[in-house]
Design an enzyme around this catalytic site. Sequence first.
Site, PDB file in Angstrom:
ATOM      1  CG  ASP A  46      -2.011   1.015   1.187  1.00  0.00           C
ATOM      2  OD1 ASP A  46      -2.102   1.733   0.174  1.00  0.00           O
ATOM      3  OD2 ASP A  46      -2.787   1.111   2.165  1.00  0.00           O
ATOM      4  CG  ASP A 106      -3.470   3.812  -3.502  1.00  0.00           C
ATOM      5  OD1 ASP A 106      -4.300   2.988  -3.920  1.00  0.00           O
ATOM      6  OD2 ASP A 106      -3.725   4.608  -2.580  1.00  0.00           O
ATOM      7  CD  GLU A 107      -5.535  -0.939  -1.547  1.00  0.00           C
ATOM      8  OE1 GLU A 107      -5.217  -1.734  -0.645  1.00  0.00           O
ATOM      9  OE2 GLU A 107      -6.550  -0.234  -1.499  1.00  0.00           O
TER      10      GLU A 107
END
Length: 358
Positions: free
Chosen positions: A10, A106-107
């Site tokens: 993350d 983003d993850e």
Amino acid sequence: MAQRKIIHIDMDAFYASVEQRDNPELKGKAIAVGGLPENRGVVATASYEARKFGVRSAMPSKRAVQLCPDLIFIAPPRFAVYKTVSRQVREIFHRYTDLIEPLSLDEAYLDVTEDKQQIGSAIGIAKQIKAAIRDELQLTASAGVSINKFVAKIASDMNKPDGLTFIPPDKVEEFMESLPVNKFHGVGKVTAEKMNGLNLFTGADLKRLSEVELVRLFGKQGSFYHKIVRGIDDRPVEPNRETKSISAEDTFLNDLDNPVEMKEQLDRLAAIVTNRLQQYELKGKTITLKIRYSDFKQLTRSQTLPAAVSDQETIAATVLQLLLKTDIQKAKIRLLGVGVSNFTEESGPAETAQLRLF
């Protein structure tokens, strides 16, 4: 089945961190990426300096400024830049495995049970990935390492920013028992309050209930809780998962019975969905409204438009019209949701299916 080695990566305050990296004047300052307050915008990401004031993603921008008067807004978001950086992060992942399931820019989940470089240690791989992101991209990421997706995701959030948390196989069940219910991924404020009202405060409390009891109390999610408190999550990491819809929904602490409040919430949800659509360069023809009433009855209403859209104004206006066609004068609404689907072929590739707010 052999035990999996799962990493959840993350990126830390991703959009905001990219802005601070690219503009040194923003370093150390409270910033928010998203829509402007005067445009009924919402916060997409807040820097850690802003989070100290209570600013959070999916929060109305107007509220964020009230909490942090010196907040600097980056609007509109530079999604093209964020996507480029996301691809660079993904290239780092691919050095170790091709079993990558992106959840957003983003993850992502990584299955490193068999890694390309034959390192053999999921912790070692996570450390190398974090170091490469820091050295090559000047950004930080947090990692969770365990035997399944659920536990890895929770672990990645435990020591942010720039953290690495490992939950070993023989500690997974103990970890889940000790975890407060509000830390369970997918358990939001409303569900957590209901659990607390039933004297269910930790995983151990949930574990004392049978699957039948949990299903009676929490519906089909009860079966999932029954498994996960025992450390059981057999979901595989799924690369190249196709997105069918983009949606946002929120369960309210207090039921809504005022049409003005309902419209405000629909505007906010439409803004969140718009951000996600623009982030992934998607346009859809079908707009859907989801309603759950105080008695837990649920309905969905959809409208298919002549042309695909991704703008907030059209999405908000459409779901409002769908709402007005229901019996809102007598309604007490517990949950509202807004979704867009039926994407056109000219839409770009998407990597996430849904954003839920709790």
